[in-house]
Every structure is written in C-alpha cells, then in structure tokens.
Design a protein around this motif. Structure first.
Motif, mmCIF file in Angstrom:
data_model
loop_
_atom_site.group_PDB
_atom_site.id
_atom_site.type_symbol
_atom_site.label_atom_id
_atom_site.label_comp_id
_atom_site.label_asym_id
_atom_site.label_seq_id
_atom_site.Cartn_x
_atom_site.Cartn_y
_atom_site.Cartn_z
ATOM 1 N N GLY A 32 3.894 24.700 18.153
ATOM 2 C CA GLY A 32 4.045 23.951 19.399
ATOM 3 C C GLY A 32 5.411 23.313 19.536
ATOM 4 O O GLY A 32 5.916 23.138 20.662
ATOM 5 N N ILE A 33 6.034 22.960 18.408
ATOM 6 C CA ILE A 33 7.387 22.404 18.446
ATOM 7 C C ILE A 33 8.334 23.390 19.128
ATOM 8 O O ILE A 33 9.161 23.015 19.974
ATOM 9 N N SER A 34 8.228 24.660 18.790
ATOM 10 C CA SER A 34 9.085 25.684 19.384
ATOM 11 C C SER A 34 8.773 25.879 20.865
ATOM 12 O O SER A 34 9.670 26.114 21.680
ATOM 13 N N GLU A 35 7.507 25.788 21.233
ATOM 14 C CA GLU A 35 7.120 25.933 22.635
ATOM 15 C C GLU A 35 7.701 24.814 23.489
ATOM 16 O O GLU A 35 8.273 25.055 24.564
ATOM 17 N N LEU A 36 7.565 23.587 23.010
ATOM 18 C CA LEU A 36 8.070 22.444 23.788
ATOM 19 C C LEU A 36 9.590 22.399 23.802
ATOM 20 O O LEU A 36 10.194 21.944 24.776
ATOM 21 N N ALA A 37 10.227 22.868 22.723
ATOM 22 C CA ALA A 37 11.693 22.922 22.702
ATOM 23 C C ALA A 37 12.192 23.901 23.760
ATOM 24 O O ALA A 37 13.179 23.625 24.469
ATOM 25 N N LEU A 38 11.519 25.043 23.898
ATOM 26 C CA LEU A 38 11.904 26.004 24.926
ATOM 27 C C LEU A 38 11.665 25.422 26.323
ATOM 28 O O LEU A 38 12.494 25.595 27.224
ATOM 29 N N PRO B 274 3.929 13.687 8.170
ATOM 30 C CA PRO B 274 4.413 13.074 6.935
ATOM 31 C C PRO B 274 5.079 14.071 5.990
ATOM 32 O O PRO B 274 4.519 15.126 5.674
ATOM 33 N N MET B 275 6.273 13.720 5.539
ATOM 34 C CA MET B 275 6.986 14.573 4.584
ATOM 35 C C MET B 275 6.415 14.376 3.188
ATOM 36 O O MET B 275 5.815 13.347 2.875
ATOM 37 N N ARG B 276 6.612 15.373 2.342
ATOM 38 C CA ARG B 276 6.123 15.314 0.967
ATOM 39 C C ARG B 276 7.094 14.504 0.114
ATOM 40 O O ARG B 276 8.311 14.658 0.224
ATOM 41 N N HIS C 112 12.103 25.329 7.794
ATOM 42 C CA HIS C 112 13.019 25.557 8.901
ATOM 43 C C HIS C 112 13.341 24.278 9.674
ATOM 44 O O HIS C 112 14.258 24.280 10.499
ATOM 45 N N HIS C 113 12.603 23.211 9.409
ATOM 46 C CA HIS C 113 12.961 21.929 10.020
ATOM 47 C C HIS C 113 14.153 21.290 9.325
ATOM 48 O O HIS C 113 14.694 20.296 9.810
ATOM 49 N N ASP C 114 14.531 21.844 8.180
ATOM 50 C CA ASP C 114 15.737 21.419 7.461
ATOM 51 C C ASP C 114 15.769 19.903 7.263
ATOM 52 O O ASP C 114 16.807 19.252 7.421
ATOM 53 N N SER D 276 0.811 -1.215 0.000
ATOM 54 C CA SER D 276 0.000 0.000 0.000
ATOM 55 C C SER D 276 0.841 1.261 0.000
ATOM 56 O O SER D 276 0.314 2.353 -0.065
ATOM 57 N N GLY D 277 2.148 1.120 0.094
ATOM 58 C CA GLY D 277 3.016 2.281 0.081
ATOM 59 C C GLY D 277 3.627 2.583 1.441
ATOM 60 O O GLY D 277 3.322 1.933 2.450
ATOM 61 N N TYR D 278 4.494 3.592 1.456
ATOM 62 C CA TYR D 278 5.197 3.985 2.684
ATOM 63 C C TYR D 278 5.225 5.501 2.813
ATOM 64 O O TYR D 278 5.121 6.226 1.823
ATOM 65 N N TRP D 279 5.402 5.955 4.048
ATOM 66 C CA TRP D 279 5.568 7.373 4.322
ATOM 67 C C TRP D 279 6.672 7.557 5.349
ATOM 68 O O TRP D 279 7.078 6.612 6.025
ATOM 69 N N TRP D 280 7.152 8.815 5.448
ATOM 70 C CA TRP D 280 8.233 9.112 6.376
ATOM 71 C C TRP D 280 7.851 10.306 7.243
ATOM 72 O O TRP D 280 7.414 11.348 6.733
ATOM 73 N N PRO D 281 8.010 10.200 8.575
ATOM 74 C CA PRO D 281 7.774 11.347 9.445
ATOM 75 C C PRO D 281 8.967 12.293 9.434
ATOM 76 O O PRO D 281 10.120 11.858 9.397
ATOM 77 N N CYS D 282 8.691 13.585 9.456
ATOM 78 C CA CYS D 282 9.771 14.559 9.613
ATOM 79 C C CYS D 282 10.466 14.305 10.945
ATOM 80 O O CYS D 282 9.792 14.096 11.965
ATOM 81 N N PRO D 283 11.780 14.292 11.001
ATOM 82 C CA PRO D 283 12.479 14.058 12.265
ATOM 83 C C PRO D 283 12.192 15.108 13.327
ATOM 84 O O PRO D 283 12.402 14.853 14.513
ATOM 85 N N VAL D 284 11.700 16.273 12.928
ATOM 86 C CA VAL D 284 11.436 17.345 13.890
ATOM 87 C C VAL D 284 9.981 17.341 14.349
ATOM 88 O O VAL D 284 9.689 17.303 15.545
#
Length: 372
Positions: free
Chosen positions: A271-277, A205-207, A219-221, A193-201
């Motif tokens: 929220g990523i920036s909030e939790l990182a702080l 799902p990445m495009r 900015h997640h590079d 059925s296919g595969y997907w990849w999560p952004c490490p940050v």
C-alpha cells in the motif's frame, strides 16, 4: 548437495522450509520444540530433492542457513542471494523481508504441528492473510468505507491503541485487522516499559538488535544505530546510517500496538507504493486519481486528457508470482526499486504495459498533464 534446476513451486517449498528452520534455530535456547522443527524441515527438503539426497542431515541444513539460499534453491531464483541467519544466529532482515511472500502451507492434509508456537508469518500464506482482511473490507459493499479502511491500514500500522481507535472512527474506517502489543524484538528495554521506533517510510515498528535498529523491509532503507548518550529526558536516540531518512523519535511502549507482521507485509507495505504513486500523480494538473475502484478491482483509475488508465501496482519479490495471477489492469506498475523485474514481466505479461512508478508518472504527464 548437487545443483538442480528447480521450478517455482520447488523454490517456494524449499524456501519456506528453510525459513521455518531458521526461525526455529534462532529460538532454540528458549524453545525445546525448535530441534524437532529443524529435523522436520530437513525432511521436507529431502522430500523435495528426492531419494538421491537421503544423506542430507539437520546439521547440513543448519549450516546452509548461514549461506545464500542459492545453496538450496539454485543460482537463478530471486531469493538466491538471501541469507536467512546472521553470524550470531539471529534472523536476518532479508529473512523477514522475503518470508511472507514465500511462506507455503507444508501440511495441507493435516494440522501443522508447529503452528501453535511458530510466528504466523512463517506458515500463513499471502492468500490467507488477504482473504481474512479483505472479507472485512468488502463486508459492507461500501466503496467509501473500503477506501477509508484500506488507507487506514496503510497509514496507521502502529501507534497508541486508544488514539488509533479515535483516528479510525474519525476516518470512517472499519475494524478488520488485529492490533497487538509491540513484540519484544522491536522494543529497546531501557527505562520504564521501553521504547520503539516507527520506520520513517511505513511507520511500523523497526526491529531492535542493539546497537542496530532497522525496518524489516529492506527497500525502505531505514537503518539506524543506537546513539550514546540518551536524550536529556532519558529517551534513547538513533543516528541514521543512510542519507535517506532522519532519525525518528522514540515512542514509549506503554499503550502502543501494531498490526501483525503478516498484515503489515501484505497490506501496509504494498500500500505504501500505491499511495506514493497516487501522491505523485496528484501533483500533475488535470489528472484525477481514484483509488481501489470497484472494491479493489484495480488499484488506481487515472483520468488524463479524456482517457482512463487502469493501473495495478505490484510490489513483490518474485515477478513469477505476479504473472501467476495476472493483474486485471492494462497498466502494471512496480516501484522503482523493482526496476530489474521489467524485462521478465514484459515477457511474462506481454499483453500488459509494464512500468516503474517514475516511468508511469512521466507517461501520464506526457499525455497532457502538467506539473503543478
């Protein structure tokens, strides 16, 4: 087209129209409505520019979608360098990155004629998304449930549908946002059925645009290339194009779901920036951090050396959009990758103390906390 000095609202209108035209043009082979949408958005742009630009045509608009937006909004906008369409006619990563922030309701007094087929993130305004999600977040007026739900949307924007329900129940979080099957533009179709990849940050799902796989938030590079051959188990492999992240493992699409793009962009990404702080501050001894106090009256309440510091974290493309709705807290923190916004924000929000994330952490440490 002549140069013009545009105010902020003009930039939002023109950017939103150009984005919708770009999405329509990228789907023109599958959607007959696409041509009508490009013509309609040409009309929006002409209306903004005024009678002097009645000669502006759909073909001219399409041409400019392959160029920096400065051709439409002038050279001084935060989006002036953004190109909406790649050379092959597909949407650029930058287009999706800025789209949700600049999406503007172009038909306030009538039904949007393209709302039934354009993706919601091209026309749904940030306030609409936040209002829909936050109404569910605050429904119980329970601070603990609010924190659990908000954190869940940030930490679990995608995954196996059944597992997500188990995790949500275990965390004491509420169901406030819809999870949908992962879109075909984020799936490598080979094998089963296919595969997907999560952004490490952000874990969304990445495009997938073979041979490239990347996160829509630049900015997640997170940029990768499909590797050849596949793994011994037949799963596709990625090789990283940056030094920032290791390549994530492929995940089978069967049973996988993710938040809608607009919810991911307006809730998960900031929220990523909030939790990182939060994590950085928790590494400092004698510092206590409370998240989203008063049902998100402020983002962080930091206690150090007998002092309480109220903090709002802002991760937006345009500093003028931050100033348009001044944060409540005395301290306003932007991610380090938004450092260029500091001079503008300090001028616009002169009564606030403006920091990058790393600057604020150093400030707290200097108040009496020590690195653990």
């Amino acid at each position: 087209m002549h140069e013009f000095q545009s105010d902020h609202q003009t930039v939002r209108l023109v950017t939103s129209a150009a984005l919708r035209a770009a999405v329509a043009w990228s789907q023109r082979e599958n959607r007959t409505e696409a041509w009508r949408e490009v013509s309609r958005m040409t009309g929006v742009v002409m209306k903004v520019f005024g009678p002097a630009d009645t000669s502006f045509t759909p073909a001219m608009l399409i041409e400019k979608l392959y160029q920096p937006l400065s051709a439409l909004v002038g050279p001084s906008s935060p989006v002036s360098d953004v190109v909406l369409l790649d050379a092959d006619g597909s949407l650029s990563d930058a287009a999706v990155d800025i789209a949700c922030e600049y999406a503007e309701g172009l038909f306030p007094n009538s039904a949007d004629p393209s709302q039934d087929w354009l993706p919601s993130w091209t026309w749904q305004q940030q306030e609409q998304v936040e209002r829909a999600v936050y109404s569910g977040l605050i429904a119980s007026a329970d601070q603990r449930a609010y924190e659990a739900t908000r954190r869940f949307l940030i930490e679990h924007p995608a995954g196996d549908g059944r597992k997500l329900i188990e995790l949500r129940n275990k965390a004491g979080a509420r169901s406030v946002a819809k999870y949908d099957p992962i879109g075909s533009e984020r799936v490598w179709p080979g094998g089963g059925s296919g595969y997907w990849w999560p952004c490490p940050v952000c874990r969304w799902p990445m495009r997938v645009r073979p041979p490239m796989v990347s996160c829509d938030f630049r900015h997640h590079d997170a940029r990768f290339r499909l590797a050849d051959p596949t793994s011994p188990e037949g799963q596709p492999l990625l090789s990283s194009l940056t030094e920032s992240h290791r390549s994530p493992d492929a995940i089978a699409t069967d049973g996988s779901v993710c938040l809608e793009l607009s919810v991911w962009r307006h809730i998960t990404v900031p929220g990523i920036s909030e939790l990182a702080l939060e994590r950085d501050l928790q590494k400092i001894e004698d510092v206590q951090v409370g998240m989203w106090a008063g049902l998100d009256a402020i983002d962080l309440l930091v206690q150090v050396a007998g002092r309480k510091l109220e903090v709002d974290v802002k991760d937006q493309v345009d500093p003028f959009m931050i100033a348009a709705k001044p944060p409540t807290a005395a301290h306003v923190v932007v991610p380090d990758y938004r450092a260029a916004q500091l001079p503008v924000l300090r001028e616009l929000l002169a009564e606030k103390k403006i920091w990058t994330s790393s600057q604020f952490v150093k400030h707290v440490r200097a108040q009496g906390g020590q690195q653990r």
